[in-house]
Scaffold this motif. Structure first.
Motif, mmCIF file in Angstrom:
data_model
loop_
_atom_site.group_PDB
_atom_site.id
_atom_site.type_symbol
_atom_site.label_atom_id
_atom_site.label_comp_id
_atom_site.label_asym_id
_atom_site.label_seq_id
_atom_site.Cartn_x
_atom_site.Cartn_y
_atom_site.Cartn_z
ATOM 1 N N GLY A 1 0.800 -1.217 0.000
ATOM 2 C CA GLY A 1 0.000 0.000 0.000
ATOM 3 C C GLY A 1 0.826 1.257 0.000
ATOM 4 N N ALA A 2 2.112 1.155 -0.340
ATOM 5 C CA ALA A 2 2.980 2.320 -0.241
ATOM 6 C C ALA A 2 2.583 3.420 -1.214
ATOM 7 C CB ALA A 2 4.434 1.909 -0.493
ATOM 8 N N ALA A 3 2.065 3.049 -2.393
ATOM 9 C CA ALA A 3 1.724 4.056 -3.393
ATOM 10 C C ALA A 3 0.293 4.561 -3.227
ATOM 11 C CB ALA A 3 1.903 3.490 -4.800
ATOM 12 N N VAL A 4 -0.560 3.732 -2.675
ATOM 13 C CA VAL A 4 -1.939 4.154 -2.455
ATOM 14 C C VAL A 4 -2.505 3.313 -1.328
ATOM 15 C CG1 VAL A 4 -2.662 2.624 -4.331
ATOM 16 C CG2 VAL A 4 -4.259 4.292 -3.447
ATOM 17 N N SER A 5 -3.077 3.968 -0.332
ATOM 18 C CA SER A 5 -3.576 3.228 0.825
ATOM 19 C C SER A 5 -4.938 2.633 0.503
ATOM 20 C CB SER A 5 -3.670 4.161 2.027
ATOM 21 O OG SER A 5 -4.484 5.273 1.721
ATOM 22 N N SER A 6 -4.953 1.726 -0.444
ATOM 23 C CA SER A 6 -6.188 1.103 -0.888
ATOM 24 C C SER A 6 -5.915 -0.364 -1.158
ATOM 25 C CB SER A 6 -6.677 1.789 -2.165
ATOM 26 O OG SER A 6 -7.732 1.078 -2.745
ATOM 27 N N PRO A 7 -6.764 -1.262 -0.692
ATOM 28 C CA PRO A 7 -6.552 -2.673 -0.947
ATOM 29 C C PRO A 7 -6.786 -3.008 -2.412
ATOM 30 C CG PRO A 7 -8.658 -2.334 0.137
ATOM 31 C CD PRO A 7 -7.949 -1.008 0.136
ATOM 32 N N ALA A 8 -6.294 -4.197 -2.802
ATOM 33 C CA ALA A 8 -6.415 -4.614 -4.198
ATOM 34 C C ALA A 8 -7.872 -4.642 -4.650
ATOM 35 C CB ALA A 8 -5.776 -5.989 -4.381
ATOM 36 N N ALA A 9 -8.786 -5.005 -3.754
ATOM 37 C CA ALA A 9 -10.201 -5.062 -4.128
ATOM 38 C C ALA A 9 -10.719 -3.695 -4.547
ATOM 39 C CB ALA A 9 -11.028 -5.599 -2.955
ATOM 40 N N ALA B 1 4.852 -11.831 6.642
ATOM 41 C CA ALA B 1 3.795 -10.818 6.548
ATOM 42 C C ALA B 1 3.741 -10.221 5.147
ATOM 43 C CB ALA B 1 4.020 -9.724 7.587
ATOM 44 N N TYR B 2 4.906 -9.971 4.571
ATOM 45 C CA TYR B 2 4.982 -9.407 3.225
ATOM 46 C C TYR B 2 4.348 -10.351 2.206
ATOM 47 C CZ TYR B 2 7.253 -7.853 -1.136
ATOM 48 O OH TYR B 2 7.519 -7.442 -2.414
ATOM 49 N N LEU B 3 4.718 -11.634 2.280
ATOM 50 C CA LEU B 3 4.176 -12.604 1.328
ATOM 51 C C LEU B 3 2.688 -12.842 1.570
ATOM 52 C CD1 LEU B 3 7.073 -15.221 1.110
ATOM 53 C CD2 LEU B 3 6.556 -13.323 -0.435
ATOM 54 N N ALA B 4 2.259 -12.727 2.814
ATOM 55 C CA ALA B 4 0.829 -12.870 3.090
ATOM 56 C C ALA B 4 0.044 -11.767 2.391
ATOM 57 C CB ALA B 4 0.580 -12.833 4.604
ATOM 58 N N GLU B 5 0.584 -10.553 2.390
ATOM 59 C CA GLU B 5 -0.057 -9.450 1.671
ATOM 60 C C GLU B 5 -0.130 -9.758 0.182
ATOM 61 O OE1 GLU B 5 1.946 -5.811 2.425
ATOM 62 O OE2 GLU B 5 1.191 -5.617 4.472
ATOM 63 N N LYS B 6 0.968 -10.281 -0.349
ATOM 64 C CA LYS B 6 0.995 -10.600 -1.782
ATOM 65 C C LYS B 6 -0.030 -11.684 -2.110
ATOM 66 C CE LYS B 6 4.362 -7.993 -3.428
ATOM 67 N NZ LYS B 6 4.110 -6.965 -4.445
ATOM 68 N N ARG B 7 -0.090 -12.716 -1.286
ATOM 69 C CA ARG B 7 -1.051 -13.797 -1.543
ATOM 70 C C ARG B 7 -2.478 -13.269 -1.514
ATOM 71 N NH1 ARG B 7 2.340 -16.574 1.980
ATOM 72 N NH2 ARG B 7 3.558 -18.239 1.012
ATOM 73 N N ALA B 8 -2.783 -12.452 -0.522
ATOM 74 C CA ALA B 8 -4.137 -11.914 -0.405
ATOM 75 C C ALA B 8 -4.483 -11.052 -1.615
ATOM 76 C CB ALA B 8 -4.262 -11.106 0.888
ATOM 77 N N ALA B 9 -3.539 -10.210 -2.042
ATOM 78 C CA ALA B 9 -3.792 -9.352 -3.203
ATOM 79 C C ALA B 9 -3.950 -10.185 -4.467
ATOM 80 C CB ALA B 9 -2.651 -8.352 -3.358
ATOM 81 N N GLU B 10 -3.098 -11.210 -4.621
ATOM 82 C CA GLU B 10 -3.225 -12.092 -5.783
ATOM 83 C C GLU B 10 -4.603 -12.732 -5.829
ATOM 84 O OE1 GLU B 10 -0.425 -15.102 -6.576
ATOM 85 O OE2 GLU B 10 1.338 -13.788 -6.560
ATOM 86 N N GLN B 11 -5.071 -13.216 -4.694
ATOM 87 C CA GLN B 11 -6.367 -13.889 -4.655
ATOM 88 C C GLN B 11 -7.477 -12.952 -5.099
ATOM 89 O OE1 GLN B 11 -6.817 -17.112 -4.206
ATOM 90 N NE2 GLN B 11 -9.002 -16.805 -4.654
ATOM 91 N N VAL B 12 -7.404 -11.698 -4.659
ATOM 92 C CA VAL B 12 -8.404 -10.714 -5.070
ATOM 93 C C VAL B 12 -8.368 -10.528 -6.584
ATOM 94 C CG1 VAL B 12 -8.989 -8.257 -5.001
ATOM 95 C CG2 VAL B 12 -8.476 -9.476 -2.888
ATOM 96 N N VAL B 13 -7.178 -10.360 -7.133
ATOM 97 C CA VAL B 13 -7.033 -10.136 -8.572
ATOM 98 C C VAL B 13 -7.566 -11.326 -9.359
ATOM 99 C CG1 VAL B 13 -5.369 -9.814 -10.432
ATOM 100 C CG2 VAL B 13 -5.109 -8.541 -8.296
ATOM 101 N N ARG B 14 -7.262 -12.527 -8.900
ATOM 102 C CA ARG B 14 -7.666 -13.735 -9.626
ATOM 103 C C ARG B 14 -9.176 -13.921 -9.653
ATOM 104 N NH1 ARG B 14 -2.814 -17.918 -8.498
ATOM 105 N NH2 ARG B 14 -4.319 -19.462 -9.148
ATOM 106 N N GLU B 15 -9.881 -13.282 -8.731
ATOM 107 C CA GLU B 15 -11.340 -13.430 -8.666
ATOM 108 C C GLU B 15 -12.074 -12.394 -9.508
ATOM 109 O OE1 GLU B 15 -12.049 -13.132 -4.526
ATOM 110 O OE2 GLU B 15 -11.419 -15.188 -4.064
ATOM 111 N N GLN B 16 -11.331 -11.484 -10.145
ATOM 112 C CA GLN B 16 -11.971 -10.390 -10.889
ATOM 113 C C GLN B 16 -12.295 -10.797 -12.325
ATOM 114 O OE1 GLN B 16 -12.746 -7.742 -8.926
ATOM 115 N NE2 GLN B 16 -11.687 -9.007 -7.396
ATOM 116 N N ASP B 17 -13.329 -10.171 -12.855
ATOM 117 C CA ASP B 17 -13.687 -10.356 -14.263
ATOM 118 C C ASP B 17 -12.894 -9.357 -15.094
ATOM 119 O OD1 ASP B 17 -14.873 -11.048 -16.637
ATOM 120 O OD2 ASP B 17 -16.652 -9.804 -16.302
#
Length: 215
Positions: free
Chosen positions: A85-93, A129-145
């Motif tokens: 979130g360093a560039a924007v304080s917004s989650p991947a979703a 913790a860093y990789l957990a953030e990456k995994r969570a963000a990846e999962q969000v992206v993979r669920e998008q249309d």
């Protein structure tokens, strides 16, 4: 193409913007400060200043994404938790929702190699913790249309770019895998221009980047 880059002030994001400019594309950099915007203009990058303290962040993101062809999340290539979130304080979703609302189809996320538990043990206390953030963000992206691509580069270095990589859609990453930021930037531009989708690992290799993701 008109491409919005989140993380444009990082070593990777800056190289990506330069690669886009060299190819005749228009990079748009999301930044947090007016001083960053001035530097972007000097580098021929179109800036968009975000006010992350405001209550209308969704509206700002939609304004930034409107009329673009692709969005690249190149923030969070650091080595500690919270850097996503360093560039924007917004989650991947929130990012993906804004992308979809604006009718943008192409979304590329720069993730990280996700090594197994045994390898992670020797890589620092904050890595989990860093990789957990990456995994969570990846999962969000993979669920998008969306026409999404997740690029997992090896450890990023400032070595001179080779113009070649090893790209594979599967396989287990190992500690010691590396990729120069210059080659990573070219890989991102390549997956954008070629419409590559899915999850890809990219490390130093011998295949020309323009062919690596079609092999």
């Amino acid at each position: 193409m008109r491409v919005v880059v989140l993380g444009v002030t990082t070593g990777l994001g800056g190289r990506l913007a330069s690669s886009l400019l060299a190819g005749g594309d228009t990079p748009v950099g999301l930044v947090l400060r007016d001083s960053d915007a001035e530097r972007m203009r000097a580098a021929r990058i179109e800036p968009f200043v975000l006010d992350t303290d405001g209550s209308d962040l969704d509206v700002q993101l939609k304004r930034a994404f409107r009329g673009t062809d692709a969005v690249v999340l190149a923030a969070g290539t650091g080595t500690g938790p919270g850097s996503l979130g360093a560039a924007v304080s917004s989650p991947a979703a929130q990012l993906c929702a804004a992308v979809e609302d604006c009718g943008v189809r192409r979304f590329v996320m720069v993730s990280a190699h996700l090594p197994g538990a045994r390898d992670r043990a020797g890589l620092g206390d904050q890595l989990d913790a860093y990789l957990a953030e990456k995994r969570a963000a990846e999962q969000v992206v993979r669920e998008q249309d969306l026409d999404w691509c997740v690029l997992r580069p090896g450890m990023l270095t400032d070595d001179p770019p080779l113009g070649t990589v090893r790209a594979r859609p599967d396989g287990v990453p190992t500690v010691g895998d590396e990729l120069s930021r210059g080659d990573c930037a070219e890989a991102i531009r390549t997956v954008l221009m070629q419409g590559i989708t899915g999850v890809w690992h990219a490390t130093t290799g011998s295949t020309p980047i323009e062919h690596a993701f079609r092999a």
